[in-house]
Design a protein around this motif. Structure first.
Motif, mmCIF file in Angstrom:
data_model
loop_
_atom_site.group_PDB
_atom_site.id
_atom_site.type_symbol
_atom_site.label_atom_id
_atom_site.label_comp_id
_atom_site.label_asym_id
_atom_site.label_seq_id
_atom_site.Cartn_x
_atom_site.Cartn_y
_atom_site.Cartn_z
ATOM 1 N N LEU A 1 0.830 -1.212 0.000
ATOM 2 C CA LEU A 1 0.000 0.000 0.000
ATOM 3 C C LEU A 1 0.862 1.257 0.000
ATOM 4 O O LEU A 1 0.542 2.244 -0.670
ATOM 5 N N ALA A 2 1.954 1.246 0.749
ATOM 6 C CA ALA A 2 2.855 2.406 0.772
ATOM 7 C C ALA A 2 3.497 2.616 -0.605
ATOM 8 O O ALA A 2 3.618 3.752 -1.074
ATOM 9 N N ILE A 3 3.882 1.520 -1.260
ATOM 10 C CA ILE A 3 4.470 1.619 -2.598
ATOM 11 C C ILE A 3 3.437 2.137 -3.583
ATOM 12 O O ILE A 3 3.730 2.980 -4.429
ATOM 13 N N ARG A 4 2.205 1.659 -3.472
ATOM 14 C CA ARG A 4 1.122 2.127 -4.353
ATOM 15 C C ARG A 4 0.948 3.628 -4.233
ATOM 16 O O ARG A 4 0.850 4.342 -5.228
ATOM 17 N N ALA A 5 0.939 4.140 -3.001
ATOM 18 C CA ALA A 5 0.785 5.581 -2.788
ATOM 19 C C ALA A 5 1.960 6.350 -3.385
ATOM 20 O O ALA A 5 1.779 7.406 -4.002
ATOM 21 N N ALA A 6 3.171 5.799 -3.233
ATOM 22 C CA ALA A 6 4.360 6.462 -3.769
ATOM 23 C C ALA A 6 4.340 6.478 -5.303
ATOM 24 O O ALA A 6 4.685 7.480 -5.928
ATOM 25 N N VAL A 7 3.923 5.361 -5.908
ATOM 26 C CA VAL A 7 3.844 5.287 -7.362
ATOM 27 C C VAL A 7 2.805 6.284 -7.875
ATOM 28 O O VAL A 7 3.030 7.000 -8.852
ATOM 29 N N GLU A 8 1.652 6.341 -7.209
ATOM 30 C CA GLU A 8 0.606 7.271 -7.630
ATOM 31 C C GLU A 8 1.097 8.716 -7.539
ATOM 32 O O GLU A 8 0.893 9.505 -8.456
ATOM 33 N N ARG B 1 1.564 11.233 -10.668
ATOM 34 C CA ARG B 1 0.832 12.499 -10.659
ATOM 35 C C ARG B 1 1.776 13.680 -10.904
ATOM 36 O O ARG B 1 1.418 14.655 -11.534
ATOM 37 N N GLU B 2 3.012 13.578 -10.403
ATOM 38 C CA GLU B 2 3.981 14.663 -10.538
ATOM 39 C C GLU B 2 4.869 14.526 -11.781
ATOM 40 O O GLU B 2 5.676 15.401 -12.066
ATOM 41 N N ALA B 3 4.721 13.431 -12.521
ATOM 42 C CA ALA B 3 5.574 13.181 -13.688
ATOM 43 C C ALA B 3 5.337 14.230 -14.769
ATOM 44 O O ALA B 3 4.222 14.720 -14.959
ATOM 45 N N VAL B 4 6.400 14.570 -15.458
ATOM 46 C CA VAL B 4 6.300 15.472 -16.604
ATOM 47 C C VAL B 4 6.102 14.578 -17.828
ATOM 48 O O VAL B 4 7.034 13.918 -18.283
ATOM 49 N N LEU B 5 4.875 14.534 -18.296
ATOM 50 C CA LEU B 5 4.526 13.680 -19.432
ATOM 51 C C LEU B 5 4.518 14.516 -20.702
ATOM 52 O O LEU B 5 4.219 15.715 -20.659
ATOM 53 N N THR C 1 -8.700 8.550 -9.963
ATOM 54 C CA THR C 1 -8.761 7.770 -8.737
ATOM 55 C C THR C 1 -9.693 8.467 -7.770
ATOM 56 O O THR C 1 -9.898 9.674 -7.837
ATOM 57 N N SER C 2 -10.260 7.721 -6.890
ATOM 58 C CA SER C 2 -11.083 8.280 -5.836
ATOM 59 C C SER C 2 -10.968 7.353 -4.636
ATOM 60 O O SER C 2 -11.779 6.459 -4.447
ATOM 61 N N ASP C 3 -9.919 7.537 -3.872
ATOM 62 C CA ASP C 3 -9.711 6.716 -2.683
ATOM 63 C C ASP C 3 -10.332 7.397 -1.484
ATOM 64 O O ASP C 3 -10.300 8.613 -1.356
ATOM 65 N N ARG C 4 -10.899 6.602 -0.608
ATOM 66 C CA ARG C 4 -11.425 7.134 0.649
ATOM 67 C C ARG C 4 -11.388 6.019 1.672
ATOM 68 O O ARG C 4 -11.452 4.843 1.337
ATOM 69 N N ASN D 1 -10.232 12.337 -8.867
ATOM 70 C CA ASN D 1 -9.005 13.097 -8.955
ATOM 71 C C ASN D 1 -8.184 12.521 -10.094
ATOM 72 O O ASN D 1 -7.692 11.404 -9.991
ATOM 73 N N GLY D 2 -8.074 13.259 -11.194
ATOM 74 C CA GLY D 2 -7.360 12.763 -12.354
ATOM 75 C C GLY D 2 -5.902 12.475 -12.061
ATOM 76 O O GLY D 2 -5.197 13.316 -11.528
ATOM 77 N N LEU D 3 -5.472 11.282 -12.387
ATOM 78 C CA LEU D 3 -4.084 10.884 -12.181
ATOM 79 C C LEU D 3 -3.249 11.260 -13.398
ATOM 80 O O LEU D 3 -2.207 11.877 -13.292
ATOM 81 N N CYS D 4 -3.713 10.887 -14.573
ATOM 82 C CA CYS D 4 -3.050 11.266 -15.821
ATOM 83 C C CYS D 4 -4.008 10.958 -16.975
ATOM 84 O O CYS D 4 -5.079 10.402 -16.779
#
Length: 140
Positions: A35-42, A46-50, A88-91, A118-121
């Protein structure tokens, strides 16, 4: 019915099996770390320059109109209707004591608060690559 929880082996499919096997083992053995890795990947995605979609003028049957093209494959994205928003819409919904039904072994969480997505990409479905909106464009 048994109250014992048994690990279910993860099914691996085709050529992805060797690539995914360590990841799937990690999830099975350390779901908290997964779960921690999932949050870090997301967050990283989200911050990636695409690469942004490219605004172009398209001429078809003598008519010219504005469009956008995929920077990866050059396809006219807008008119092929193949741009997807990965959102994504986590709660976390806490269960109250009355939402546990031990007689029927069920839970009934109250999902009455719906968070905005919340749009991820953005993903060009034609080639499967992530893209950004053209410079100066925003989502409303």
């Amino acid at each position: 019915m048994s109250d014992t929880i048994e690990l279910v082996p993860t099914a691996l499919i085709g050529g992805e099996s060797s690539l995914l096997a360590p990841v799937l083992r990690l999830i099975d053995e350390h779901p908290d770390l997964a779960l921690a890795i999932r949050a870090a990947v997301e967050l990283r995605l989200r911050e990636a320059v695409l690469p942004p979609l490219v605004p172009v003028q398209i001429t078809d049957d003598g008519e010219t109109y504005a469009g956008v093209r995929c920077p990866w494959c050059g396809t006219d994205v807008e008119n092929s209707e193949s741009l997807a928003v990965l959102d994504t819409s986590d709660r976390l919904t806490t269960l109250a004591p009355d939402e546990f039904d031990h007689d029927h072994r069920t839970i009934s969480p109250a999902y009455d608060e719906r968070t905005d997505y919340n749009g991820l990409c953005y993903v060009h479905e034609g080639c499967g690559h992530p893209v950004a909106l053209p410079t100066g464009w925003t989502e409303t």
